[in-house]
Design a protein around this motif. Structure first.
Motif, PDB file in Angstrom:
ATOM      1  N   LEU A   7       0.836  -1.275  -0.028  1.00  0.00           N
ATOM      2  CA  LEU A   7      -0.034   0.118   0.093  1.00  0.00           C
ATOM      3  C   LEU A   7       0.822   1.344   0.041  1.00  0.00           C
ATOM      4  CD1 LEU A   7      -2.813   1.598   0.221  1.00  0.00           C
ATOM      5  CD2 LEU A   7      -2.542   1.208   2.664  1.00  0.00           C
ATOM      6  N   PHE A   8       1.902   1.161   0.801  1.00  0.00           N
ATOM      7  CA  PHE A   8       3.043   2.353   1.080  1.00  0.00           C
ATOM      8  C   PHE A   8       3.456   2.726  -0.267  1.00  0.00           C
ATOM      9  CE2 PHE A   8       6.872   4.336   2.184  1.00  0.00           C
ATOM     10  CZ  PHE A   8       6.490   5.484   2.582  1.00  0.00           C
ATOM     11  N   THR A   9       3.942   1.602  -0.964  1.00  0.00           N
ATOM     12  CA  THR A   9       4.875   1.806  -2.046  1.00  0.00           C
ATOM     13  C   THR A   9       3.924   2.125  -3.229  1.00  0.00           C
ATOM     14  OG1 THR A   9       6.284   0.119  -1.570  1.00  0.00           O
ATOM     15  CG2 THR A   9       6.272   0.651  -3.705  1.00  0.00           C
ATOM     16  N   THR A  10       2.832   1.871  -3.420  1.00  0.00           N
ATOM     17  CA  THR A  10       1.843   2.137  -4.402  1.00  0.00           C
ATOM     18  C   THR A  10       1.397   3.519  -4.264  1.00  0.00           C
ATOM     19  OG1 THR A  10       0.548   0.204  -4.607  1.00  0.00           O
ATOM     20  CG2 THR A  10      -0.628   1.992  -5.414  1.00  0.00           C
ATOM     21  N   VAL A  11       1.205   4.067  -3.082  1.00  0.00           N
ATOM     22  CA  VAL A  11       1.034   5.638  -2.698  1.00  0.00           C
ATOM     23  C   VAL A  11       1.962   6.341  -3.110  1.00  0.00           C
ATOM     24  CG1 VAL A  11       0.576   6.985  -0.817  1.00  0.00           C
ATOM     25  CG2 VAL A  11      -0.934   4.919  -1.084  1.00  0.00           C
ATOM     26  N   VAL A  12       3.048   6.102  -2.676  1.00  0.00           N
ATOM     27  CA  VAL A  12       4.429   6.732  -2.731  1.00  0.00           C
ATOM     28  C   VAL A  12       4.683   6.981  -4.151  1.00  0.00           C
ATOM     29  CG1 VAL A  12       7.032   7.038  -2.426  1.00  0.00           C
ATOM     30  CG2 VAL A  12       5.682   6.536  -0.559  1.00  0.00           C
ATOM     31  N   VAL A  13       4.567   6.039  -5.124  1.00  0.00           N
ATOM     32  CA  VAL A  13       4.992   6.186  -6.510  1.00  0.00           C
ATOM     33  C   VAL A  13       3.973   6.660  -7.341  1.00  0.00           C
ATOM     34  CG1 VAL A  13       5.286   4.503  -8.648  1.00  0.00           C
ATOM     35  CG2 VAL A  13       6.389   3.736  -6.536  1.00  0.00           C
ATOM     36  N   GLY A  30      -9.288   6.019   4.695  1.00  0.00           N
ATOM     37  CA  GLY A  30      -9.257   4.978   4.810  1.00  0.00           C
ATOM     38  C   GLY A  30      -9.648   4.328   6.024  1.00  0.00           C
ATOM     39  N   ASN A  31      -8.817   3.102   6.259  1.00  0.00           N
ATOM     40  CA  ASN A  31      -9.029   2.309   7.469  1.00  0.00           C
ATOM     41  C   ASN A  31      -7.906   1.758   7.714  1.00  0.00           C
ATOM     42  OD1 ASN A  31      -8.250  -0.069   5.740  1.00  0.00           O
ATOM     43  ND2 ASN A  31     -10.278  -0.019   4.897  1.00  0.00           N
ATOM     44  N   SER A  32      -7.776   0.487   8.572  1.00  0.00           N
ATOM     45  CA  SER A  32      -6.820   0.389   9.569  1.00  0.00           C
ATOM     46  C   SER A  32      -5.537  -0.117   8.482  1.00  0.00           C
ATOM     47  CB  SER A  32      -7.153  -0.934  10.307  1.00  0.00           C
ATOM     48  OG  SER A  32      -7.655  -2.035   9.537  1.00  0.00           O
ATOM     49  N   PHE A  33      -5.779  -0.399   7.403  1.00  0.00           N
ATOM     50  CA  PHE A  33      -4.648  -0.484   6.517  1.00  0.00           C
ATOM     51  C   PHE A  33      -3.964   0.722   6.154  1.00  0.00           C
ATOM     52  CE2 PHE A  33      -7.040  -4.235   5.349  1.00  0.00           C
ATOM     53  CZ  PHE A  33      -5.953  -5.417   5.274  1.00  0.00           C
ATOM     54  N   SER A  39       1.020  -2.142  14.123  1.00  0.00           N
ATOM     55  CA  SER A  39       2.614  -1.904  13.810  1.00  0.00           C
ATOM     56  C   SER A  39       2.777  -0.492  14.518  1.00  0.00           C
ATOM     57  CB  SER A  39       2.734  -1.825  12.266  1.00  0.00           C
ATOM     58  OG  SER A  39       2.550  -0.500  11.699  1.00  0.00           O
ATOM     59  N   ALA A  40       4.070  -0.307  14.644  1.00  0.00           N
ATOM     60  CA  ALA A  40       4.555   0.998  15.206  1.00  0.00           C
ATOM     61  C   ALA A  40       4.166   2.213  14.180  1.00  0.00           C
ATOM     62  CB  ALA A  40       5.889   0.873  15.471  1.00  0.00           C
ATOM     63  N   ALA A  41       3.949   1.953  13.003  1.00  0.00           N
ATOM     64  CA  ALA A  41       3.885   2.842  12.176  1.00  0.00           C
ATOM     65  C   ALA A  41       2.468   3.778  12.445  1.00  0.00           C
ATOM     66  CB  ALA A  41       3.838   2.522  10.633  1.00  0.00           C
ATOM     67  N   LYS A  42       1.579   3.138  13.262  1.00  0.00           N
ATOM     68  CA  LYS A  42       0.252   3.915  13.595  1.00  0.00           C
ATOM     69  C   LYS A  42       0.271   5.070  13.974  1.00  0.00           C
ATOM     70  CE  LYS A  42      -3.986   2.831  15.791  1.00  0.00           C
ATOM     71  NZ  LYS A  42      -4.886   2.061  16.505  1.00  0.00           N
ATOM     72  N   PHE A  43       1.450   5.155  14.895  1.00  0.00           N
ATOM     73  CA  PHE A  43       1.403   6.545  15.618  1.00  0.00           C
ATOM     74  C   PHE A  43       2.772   7.263  15.245  1.00  0.00           C
ATOM     75  CE2 PHE A  43      -0.966   3.914  18.610  1.00  0.00           C
ATOM     76  CZ  PHE A  43      -2.281   4.511  18.546  1.00  0.00           C
ATOM     77  N   TYR A  44       3.550   6.791  14.072  1.00  0.00           N
ATOM     78  CA  TYR A  44       4.730   7.306  13.683  1.00  0.00           C
ATOM     79  C   TYR A  44       4.613   8.557  13.218  1.00  0.00           C
ATOM     80  CZ  TYR A  44       8.610   8.147  10.285  1.00  0.00           C
ATOM     81  OH  TYR A  44       9.622   8.637   9.861  1.00  0.00           O
ATOM     82  N   GLY A  59       0.613   6.594  10.836  1.00  0.00           N
ATOM     83  CA  GLY A  59       0.421   5.597   9.704  1.00  0.00           C
ATOM     84  C   GLY A  59       1.146   5.999   8.473  1.00  0.00           C
ATOM     85  N   VAL A  60       0.474   5.425   7.291  1.00  0.00           N
ATOM     86  CA  VAL A  60       0.986   5.472   5.969  1.00  0.00           C
ATOM     87  C   VAL A  60       0.953   7.189   5.450  1.00  0.00           C
ATOM     88  CG1 VAL A  60       0.541   5.066   3.423  1.00  0.00           C
ATOM     89  CG2 VAL A  60       0.396   3.117   5.416  1.00  0.00           C
ATOM     90  N   PRO A  61      -0.067   7.908   5.892  1.00  0.00           N
ATOM     91  CA  PRO A  61       0.128   9.435   5.740  1.00  0.00           C
ATOM     92  C   PRO A  61       1.395   9.862   6.252  1.00  0.00           C
ATOM     93  CG  PRO A  61      -2.302   8.722   6.072  1.00  0.00           C
ATOM     94  CD  PRO A  61      -1.129   7.450   6.550  1.00  0.00           C
TER      95      PRO A  61
END
Length: 150
Positions: A7-13, A30-33, A39-44, A59-61
């Motif tokens: 998901l992250f790679t798709t968004v970044v590219v 979005g949702n939990s994805f 994961s630690a990324a949730k609050f990163y 998260g991913v954002p």
């Protein structure tokens, strides 16, 4: 974790391939994805993005924001997320939050099985994607909308 990476790679590219001018607004819906549940990324770096639900999520954002900053791209990143939900939830419950401002770019992530009531049926995702896109275009006719899936 593989799903999060994909998901992250798709968004970044996808999004970083577009030139970002100063303060280009980017909203993740979005949702939990999207927020990387479990994961630690949730609050990163939650302080680097604006969580429209005030839940302190990065998260991913936030990962995207970090990489965009490193690449010299100026994005003002927001997120509106709800675990276990599809775009239908955001349409029914969050348009007031999402519609507070026009967006330059929006990345949407639907429910992982397409439809929680009827798994693998894309009808709800197709319909809600069109509805959300129409709503977003009503705020900004030039908005660029991206849909990701897992």
């Amino acid at each position: 974790m593989k799903t999060l990476f994909t998901l992250f790679t798709t968004v970044v590219v996808t999004v970083s391939s577009l030139a970002a001018s100063a303060e280009t607004s980017l909203l993740f819906i979005g949702n939990s994805f999207t927020y990387a549940y479990g994961s630690a990324a949730k609050f990163y770096r939650a302080d680097s993005v604006t969580d429209l639900n005030n839940e302190g999520i990065g998260g991913v954002p936030a990962l995207f924001k970090s990489f965009a900053d490193q690449a010299g791209l100026d994005y003002d990143v927001y997120l509106e997320t709800r675990g276990g939900s599809g775009l239908d939830f955001h349409l029914e419950n969050k348009l007031g939050v999402i519609g507070r401002r026009p967006w330059d770019r929006v990345v949407m992530h639907g429910f992982s099985t397409l439809d929680s009531s009827n798994p693998n049926n894309p009808a709800v995702l197709i319909d809600t994607t069109a509805q959300m896109s129409d709503f977003l275009q009503g705020l900004n006719p030039d908005v660029e909308v991206f849909l990701t899936a897992t």
